[in-house]
Design a protein around this motif. Structure first.
Motif, mmCIF file in Angstrom:
data_model
loop_
_atom_site.group_PDB
_atom_site.id
_atom_site.type_symbol
_atom_site.label_atom_id
_atom_site.label_comp_id
_atom_site.label_asym_id
_atom_site.label_seq_id
_atom_site.Cartn_x
_atom_site.Cartn_y
_atom_site.Cartn_z
ATOM 1 N N MET A 1 0.835 -1.205 0.000
ATOM 2 C CA MET A 1 0.000 0.000 0.000
ATOM 3 C C MET A 1 0.869 1.252 0.000
ATOM 4 O O MET A 1 0.590 2.212 -0.727
ATOM 5 N N LEU A 2 1.902 1.260 0.813
ATOM 6 C CA LEU A 2 2.822 2.402 0.851
ATOM 7 C C LEU A 2 3.462 2.617 -0.515
ATOM 8 O O LEU A 2 3.594 3.748 -0.991
ATOM 9 N N TRP A 3 3.857 1.528 -1.145
ATOM 10 C CA TRP A 3 4.539 1.596 -2.441
ATOM 11 C C TRP A 3 3.634 2.185 -3.526
ATOM 12 O O TRP A 3 4.100 2.817 -4.466
ATOM 13 N N ILE B 1 9.613 3.807 1.450
ATOM 14 C CA ILE B 1 9.506 2.984 2.652
ATOM 15 C C ILE B 1 8.794 1.671 2.313
ATOM 16 O O ILE B 1 9.208 0.590 2.737
ATOM 17 N N GLY B 2 7.720 1.783 1.542
ATOM 18 C CA GLY B 2 6.962 0.597 1.162
ATOM 19 C C GLY B 2 7.783 -0.385 0.367
ATOM 20 O O GLY B 2 7.683 -1.599 0.569
ATOM 21 N N TRP B 3 8.603 0.127 -0.545
ATOM 22 C CA TRP B 3 9.432 -0.758 -1.372
ATOM 23 C C TRP B 3 10.399 -1.577 -0.509
ATOM 24 O O TRP B 3 10.519 -2.797 -0.668
ATOM 25 N N TYR B 4 11.084 -0.915 0.417
ATOM 26 C CA TYR B 4 12.050 -1.621 1.259
ATOM 27 C C TYR B 4 11.346 -2.559 2.252
ATOM 28 O O TYR B 4 11.868 -3.633 2.577
ATOM 29 N N TYR C 1 -5.957 -11.131 -1.862
ATOM 30 C CA TYR C 1 -7.353 -10.830 -1.545
ATOM 31 C C TYR C 1 -7.508 -9.460 -0.885
ATOM 32 O O TYR C 1 -8.387 -8.671 -1.261
ATOM 33 N N ILE C 2 -6.648 -9.145 0.078
ATOM 34 C CA ILE C 2 -6.807 -7.929 0.877
ATOM 35 C C ILE C 2 -5.806 -6.839 0.492
ATOM 36 O O ILE C 2 -6.190 -5.725 0.116
ATOM 37 N N SER C 3 -4.519 -7.174 0.573
ATOM 38 C CA SER C 3 -3.486 -6.143 0.408
ATOM 39 C C SER C 3 -3.420 -5.601 -1.012
ATOM 40 O O SER C 3 -3.252 -4.389 -1.214
ATOM 41 N N PHE C 4 -3.529 -6.487 -2.004
ATOM 42 C CA PHE C 4 -3.474 -6.021 -3.390
ATOM 43 C C PHE C 4 -4.643 -5.087 -3.684
ATOM 44 O O PHE C 4 -4.481 -4.053 -4.340
ATOM 45 N N SER C 5 -5.819 -5.432 -3.175
ATOM 46 C CA SER C 5 -7.000 -4.592 -3.397
ATOM 47 C C SER C 5 -6.834 -3.225 -2.733
ATOM 48 O O SER C 5 -7.115 -2.190 -3.350
ATOM 49 N N CYS C 6 -6.379 -3.197 -1.482
ATOM 50 C CA CYS C 6 -6.181 -1.920 -0.788
ATOM 51 C C CYS C 6 -5.121 -1.082 -1.492
ATOM 52 O O CYS C 6 -5.233 0.146 -1.585
ATOM 53 N N GLY C 7 -4.084 -1.749 -2.010
ATOM 54 C CA GLY C 7 -3.061 -1.037 -2.763
ATOM 55 C C GLY C 7 -3.611 -0.442 -4.045
ATOM 56 O O GLY C 7 -3.253 0.674 -4.427
#
Length: 290
Positions: free
Chosen positions: A78-80, A96-99, A133-139
């Protein structure tokens, strides 16, 4: 499905509070938007893990690092997906998200192998499923918000809010109308996975949501009728599959609601199940065709 007055009152009151909180998070600025969906992300993960524990008992035995690391990996994504507007001084959240992603993606499989007494790939696959399911969608939601900001504002409306608002309002109208139409005339069950849903309610909800969003967008913002109709239909249809997917998970876990944070609606997954699916498909449509 018979109309239940008390159930409707409970759902309506919860919906008002829910809408107020959502609107604050959505409309104040891009930071409150990010905070809102970070809360959604962590809340959905908490409930997903509880469901996974019931479906696959071996998931209970995952290490402490796996338990929290996979959620941080998702949040790192999400940060990325943020843009230049999300920065703390010279530090971009995307960096920050990338690292954070890099660290967790490398270390989690190693930790699972080294710390697990009986190494089993199933918990790892369940966690990957949760990320999709969750993180990809929020991103994807964060990316829709971030990319839209590039276009500035239109009649005082931040263009970064357009698609997120269309997503959420369309699903809310669809859900409300499907419940009302299904309660009034619904007779044919949609599927055994969710026996309370009917074909009549489902079709009524889709038609009313698509017509409302398309007419409103065209009349007040002169938006393209065809694009509005396509996007709102896509949202409604994929949202239904998201609802059914979560219902299937709950059925396998033997539970009625994913949580109890929202009286009358259940938990985070109960409330955002449709949005998790619909967001991904709208994001893909935007990237491929707009």
């Amino acid at each position: 499905m018979a109309f239940n007055v008390q159930t409707f009152k409970t759902r309506a009151l919860t919906s008002l509070v829910f809408v107020a909180v959502m609107l604050c998070g959505l409309l104040i600025n891009h930071w409150t938007f990010f905070i809102l969906f970070s809360i959604v992300h962590f809340g959905c993960w908490k409930e997903f893990k509880a469901i996974a524990d019931k479906i696959a008992p071996e998931y209970k035995s995952i290490s402490f690092m796996h338990h929290y690391g996979v959620v941080l990996a998702g949040w790192g994504f999400m940060l990325w997906m943020t843009n230049y507007a999300y920065a703390i001084g010279p530090l971009q959240l995307s960096e920050i998200g990338w690292y954070l992603m890099l660290l967790t993606v490398i270390t989690l499989p190693l930790i699972e192998i080294l710390l697990s007494h009986n190494f089993n790939l199933k918990p790892l696959f369940i966690s990957i499923g949760g990320l999709l399911y969750i993180s990809f969608s929020c991103g994807c939601m964060i990316d829709l918000r971030s990319e839209g900001m590039i276009f500035g504002s239109f009649f005082g409306l931040d263009m970064g809010l357009v698609l997120p608002l269309v997503l959420i309002i369309t699903l809310w109208i669809n859900d409300t109308m499907a419940y009302l139409v299904g309660s009034a005339v619904g007779k044919t069950p949609l599927t055994a996975i969710s026996p309370k849903k009917t074909w009549e309610g489902t079709i009524g909800g889709i038609v009313l949501a698509v017509v409302t969003i398309t007419a409103f967008g065209h009349l007040f913002f002169n938006a393209d009728i065809l694009q509005l109709a396509i996007i709102s239909t896509l949202i409604c249809v994929t949202g239904i599959f998201g609802d059914l997917f979560e219902s299937g998970l709950k059925r396998k876990a033997g539970i009625k609601d994913s949580g109890n944070i929202l009286p009358g609606h259940g938990g985070f997954l109960d409330r955002f199940d449709s949005l998790l699916f619909a967001t991904v498909f709208v994001w893909l449509y935007v990237k491929l065709f707009l």
